[in-house]
Design a protein around this motif. Structure first.
Motif, PDB file in Angstrom:
ATOM      1  N   ARG A  68       1.064  -1.603   0.096  1.00 39.86           N
ATOM      2  CA  ARG A  68       0.180  -0.263   0.208  1.00 39.86           C
ATOM      3  C   ARG A  68       0.474   1.392   0.402  1.00 39.86           C
ATOM      4  NH1 ARG A  68      -2.406   3.059   4.133  1.00 39.86           N
ATOM      5  NH2 ARG A  68      -1.562   1.245   5.945  1.00 39.86           N
ATOM      6  N   THR A  69       0.666   1.653  -0.889  1.00 40.29           N
ATOM      7  CA  THR A  69       1.174   3.378  -0.732  1.00 40.29           C
ATOM      8  C   THR A  69       0.630   4.652  -0.572  1.00 40.29           C
ATOM      9  OG1 THR A  69       1.283   3.270  -3.684  1.00 40.29           O
ATOM     10  CG2 THR A  69       3.054   2.940  -2.272  1.00 40.29           C
ATOM     11  N   VAL A  70       0.767   5.627   0.388  1.00 36.73           N
ATOM     12  CA  VAL A  70       0.334   6.876   0.077  1.00 36.73           C
ATOM     13  C   VAL A  70       1.158   8.197   0.217  1.00 36.73           C
ATOM     14  CG1 VAL A  70      -1.152   7.791   2.117  1.00 36.73           C
ATOM     15  CG2 VAL A  70      -1.275   5.610   1.806  1.00 36.73           C
ATOM     16  N   GLY A  71       0.649   8.929  -0.840  1.00 30.69           N
ATOM     17  CA  GLY A  71       1.572   9.996  -1.299  1.00 30.69           C
ATOM     18  C   GLY A  71       0.895  10.593  -2.457  1.00 30.69           C
ATOM     19  N   GLU A  72       1.933  11.737  -3.491  1.00 28.78           N
ATOM     20  CA  GLU A  72       1.604  11.905  -4.550  1.00 28.78           C
ATOM     21  C   GLU A  72       2.029  11.505  -5.996  1.00 28.78           C
ATOM     22  OE1 GLU A  72      -0.854  14.365  -5.907  1.00 28.78           O
ATOM     23  OE2 GLU A  72      -1.041  14.147  -3.818  1.00 28.78           O
ATOM     24  N   ASP A  73       3.826  10.457  -4.697  1.00 29.85           N
ATOM     25  CA  ASP A  73       3.819   9.389  -5.883  1.00 29.85           C
ATOM     26  C   ASP A  73       3.807   8.370  -5.521  1.00 29.85           C
ATOM     27  OD1 ASP A  73       5.801   9.253  -4.000  1.00 29.85           O
ATOM     28  OD2 ASP A  73       7.605   9.716  -5.235  1.00 29.85           O
ATOM     29  N   CYS A  74       2.475   8.000  -5.194  1.00 27.28           N
ATOM     30  CA  CYS A  74       1.762   6.731  -4.878  1.00 27.28           C
ATOM     31  C   CYS A  74       2.305   6.027  -6.094  1.00 27.28           C
ATOM     32  CB  CYS A  74       1.171   6.194  -3.965  1.00 27.28           C
ATOM     33  SG  CYS A  74      -0.586   6.875  -5.294  1.00 27.28           S
ATOM     34  N   GLU A  75       1.635   5.762  -7.599  1.00 31.18           N
ATOM     35  CA  GLU A  75       1.803   4.468  -8.554  1.00 31.18           C
ATOM     36  C   GLU A  75       2.898   4.364  -8.920  1.00 31.18           C
ATOM     37  OE1 GLU A  75       0.098   7.958  -9.120  1.00 31.18           O
ATOM     38  OE2 GLU A  75      -2.315   7.182  -8.782  1.00 31.18           O
ATOM     39  N   GLU A  76       4.174   5.117  -8.522  1.00 33.83           N
ATOM     40  CA  GLU A  76       5.592   4.309  -9.205  1.00 33.83           C
ATOM     41  C   GLU A  76       6.242   4.520  -8.418  1.00 33.83           C
ATOM     42  OE1 GLU A  76       4.059   8.051  -8.957  1.00 33.83           O
ATOM     43  OE2 GLU A  76       4.261   9.117 -10.924  1.00 33.83           O
ATOM     44  N   ALA A  77       5.723   4.556  -6.619  1.00 30.28           N
ATOM     45  CA  ALA A  77       6.572   4.229  -5.437  1.00 30.28           C
ATOM     46  C   ALA A  77       6.059   2.296  -5.358  1.00 30.28           C
ATOM     47  CB  ALA A  77       5.707   4.839  -4.494  1.00 30.28           C
ATOM     48  N   LEU A  78       4.584   2.198  -5.589  1.00 28.77           N
ATOM     49  CA  LEU A  78       3.897   1.028  -5.915  1.00 28.77           C
ATOM     50  C   LEU A  78       4.655  -0.151  -6.967  1.00 28.77           C
ATOM     51  CD1 LEU A  78       2.233  -0.833  -4.914  1.00 28.77           C
ATOM     52  CD2 LEU A  78       0.262  -0.403  -6.750  1.00 28.77           C
ATOM     53  N   ALA A  79       4.480   0.605  -8.206  1.00 34.59           N
ATOM     54  CA  ALA A  79       5.694   0.016  -9.035  1.00 34.59           C
ATOM     55  C   ALA A  79       6.675  -0.297  -8.490  1.00 34.59           C
ATOM     56  CB  ALA A  79       5.236   0.912 -10.378  1.00 34.59           C
ATOM     57  N   ASP A  80       7.625   0.591  -8.430  1.00 36.75           N
ATOM     58  CA  ASP A  80       8.692   0.139  -8.131  1.00 36.75           C
ATOM     59  C   ASP A  80       8.864  -1.411  -6.889  1.00 36.75           C
ATOM     60  OD1 ASP A  80      11.617   0.750  -8.701  1.00 36.75           O
ATOM     61  OD2 ASP A  80      11.924   2.180  -6.747  1.00 36.75           O
ATOM     62  N   VAL A  81       8.443  -0.939  -5.929  1.00 30.73           N
ATOM     63  CA  VAL A  81       7.991  -2.302  -4.628  1.00 30.73           C
ATOM     64  C   VAL A  81       7.177  -3.392  -5.701  1.00 30.73           C
ATOM     65  CG1 VAL A  81       7.702  -2.836  -2.766  1.00 30.73           C
ATOM     66  CG2 VAL A  81       7.856  -0.427  -3.230  1.00 30.73           C
ATOM     67  N   VAL A  82       6.751  -3.232  -6.338  1.00 32.43           N
ATOM     68  CA  VAL A  82       6.252  -4.831  -7.121  1.00 32.43           C
ATOM     69  C   VAL A  82       6.798  -5.599  -7.897  1.00 32.43           C
ATOM     70  CG1 VAL A  82       4.804  -5.828  -8.367  1.00 32.43           C
ATOM     71  CG2 VAL A  82       4.028  -4.632  -6.675  1.00 32.43           C
ATOM     72  N   GLN A  83       7.956  -4.749  -8.705  1.00 29.15           N
ATOM     73  CA  GLN A  83       8.901  -5.130  -9.685  1.00 29.15           C
ATOM     74  C   GLN A  83      10.153  -5.199  -9.051  1.00 29.15           C
ATOM     75  OE1 GLN A  83      11.370  -1.988 -12.359  1.00 29.15           O
ATOM     76  NE2 GLN A  83      12.705  -2.663 -12.384  1.00 29.15           N
ATOM     77  N   TYR A  84      10.619  -4.836  -7.510  1.00 29.52           N
ATOM     78  CA  TYR A  84      12.027  -5.211  -6.454  1.00 29.52           C
ATOM     79  C   TYR A  84      10.873  -6.851  -5.833  1.00 29.52           C
ATOM     80  CZ  TYR A  84      15.273  -2.143  -6.421  1.00 29.52           C
ATOM     81  OH  TYR A  84      16.391  -0.838  -6.348  1.00 29.52           O
ATOM     82  N   LEU A  85      10.180  -6.799  -5.807  1.00 29.81           N
ATOM     83  CA  LEU A  85       9.863  -7.837  -5.020  1.00 29.81           C
ATOM     84  C   LEU A  85       9.178  -9.115  -5.927  1.00 29.81           C
ATOM     85  CD1 LEU A  85       7.509  -6.173  -1.909  1.00 29.81           C
ATOM     86  CD2 LEU A  85       9.864  -7.467  -1.206  1.00 29.81           C
ATOM     87  N   CYS A  86       8.408  -9.003  -6.716  1.00 28.11           N
ATOM     88  CA  CYS A  86       8.497  -9.903  -7.993  1.00 28.11           C
ATOM     89  C   CYS A  86       9.355 -10.308  -9.099  1.00 28.11           C
ATOM     90  CB  CYS A  86       6.700  -9.553  -8.136  1.00 28.11           C
ATOM     91  SG  CYS A  86       6.437  -9.203  -6.832  1.00 28.11           S
ATOM     92  N   GLN A  87      10.698 -10.356  -8.576  1.00 29.56           N
ATOM     93  CA  GLN A  87      11.442 -10.070 -10.187  1.00 29.56           C
ATOM     94  C   GLN A  87      11.651 -11.583 -10.957  1.00 29.56           C
ATOM     95  OE1 GLN A  87      15.803  -9.031  -8.701  1.00 29.56           O
ATOM     96  NE2 GLN A  87      14.195  -7.353  -8.356  1.00 29.56           N
ATOM     97  N   SER A  88      11.613 -12.507 -10.266  1.00 30.82           N
ATOM     98  CA  SER A  88      12.583 -13.720 -10.126  1.00 30.82           C
ATOM     99  C   SER A  88      11.668 -14.012 -11.518  1.00 30.82           C
ATOM    100  CB  SER A  88      12.354 -14.087  -9.648  1.00 30.82           C
ATOM    101  OG  SER A  88      12.711 -14.726  -7.792  1.00 30.82           O
TER     102      SER A  88
END
Length: 88
Positions: A68-88
């Motif tokens: 869950r991301t909260v803030g002005e750049d939440c979509e970018e932050a969410l995409a970055d986190v998902v990329q890191y945590l689901c990368q294999s």
């Protein structure tokens, strides 16, 4: 009202990436970034930018999380986190 984004994922981190690296990489975002995990029937939510919270959560491949991301750049932050945590 602040912007927010949420996504459910299954952790699949390659051996080359540590959760500390994920936390450091997300420091550039203004948004708050939270990870929620069900541990033995109890929901634990931590701020991804908190090293102590990350240690407490003990992420492993196969874990089901809600990011869950909260803030002005939440979509970018969410995409970055998902990329890191689901990368294999």
């Amino acid at each position: 009202m602040e912007k927010n984004s949420t996504r459910k994922i299954i952790v699949d981190i390659s051996d080359n990436v540590t959760i500390v690296e994920v936390s450091k990489a997300t420091q550039k975002y203004e948004s708050e970034i939270y990870l929620m995990k069900n541990v033995n029937g109890s929901i634990h939510e931590i701020n991804l930018k908190s090293f102590l919270g990350l240690i407490t959560l003990q992420l492993r491949n196969g874990d089901q999380l809600t990011v869950r991301t909260v803030g002005e750049d939440c979509e970018e932050a969410l995409a970055d986190v998902v990329q890191y945590l689901c990368q294999s």
